[in-house]
Design a protein around this motif. Structure first.
Motif, PDB file in Angstrom:
ATOM      1  N   LYS A  36      14.593  61.746   9.592  1.00  0.00           N
ATOM      2  CA  LYS A  36      15.527  62.564   8.817  1.00  0.00           C
ATOM      3  C   LYS A  36      16.932  62.590   9.409  1.00  0.00           C
ATOM      4  O   LYS A  36      17.877  62.981   8.731  1.00  0.00           O
ATOM      5  CB  LYS A  36      14.985  63.981   8.657  1.00  0.00           C
ATOM      6  N   ASP A  39      19.595  60.969   7.339  1.00  0.00           N
ATOM      7  CA  ASP A  39      20.276  61.705   6.263  1.00  0.00           C
ATOM      8  C   ASP A  39      21.656  62.181   6.705  1.00  0.00           C
ATOM      9  O   ASP A  39      22.578  62.266   5.888  1.00  0.00           O
ATOM     10  CB  ASP A  39      19.436  62.911   5.818  1.00  0.00           C
ATOM     11  N   TYR A  70      15.431  54.530   2.795  1.00  0.00           N
ATOM     12  CA  TYR A  70      16.504  54.764   3.770  1.00  0.00           C
ATOM     13  C   TYR A  70      17.339  53.502   3.969  1.00  0.00           C
ATOM     14  O   TYR A  70      18.568  53.563   4.032  1.00  0.00           O
ATOM     15  CB  TYR A  70      15.933  55.221   5.112  1.00  0.00           C
TER      16      TYR A  70
END
Length: 86
Positions: A36, A39, A70
């Motif tokens: 994450k 992000d 991603y």
């Protein structure tokens, strides 16, 4: 320590830090095993001045076993920077 992860993210995303320090921060984020973080990092590629971090982010995505989504976001952000710089 997970407490320092936000510091690495901040260094990696802040333009005022030296290039090599930002690269080291990006590389260090692989140690947290948290996909994450991408992000937070991918948006930096929307600025053409940050294109030099493209391969570092691809390598980080690979190190974190990031899925296709991603990697596609990384490519799209880089493409957006290219369009905006013309």
């Amino acid at each position: 320590s997970p407490d320092i992860k936000p510091v690495f993210v901040e260094v990696a995303t802040t333009e005022g830090f030296p290039r090599l320090l930002r690269i080291k921060a990006i590389q260090s984020l692989a140690n947290f095993d948290d996909v994450k973080v991408l992000d937070n990092l991918i948006p930096i590629l929307e600025n053409s001045y940050n294109h030099e971090y493209y391969y570092e982010l691809i390598n980080l995505a690979n190190d974190l076993n990031a899925d296709y989504t991603y990697k596609q976001k990384i490519k799209e952000a880089s493409f957006k920077a290219m369009r905006n710089s013309q």
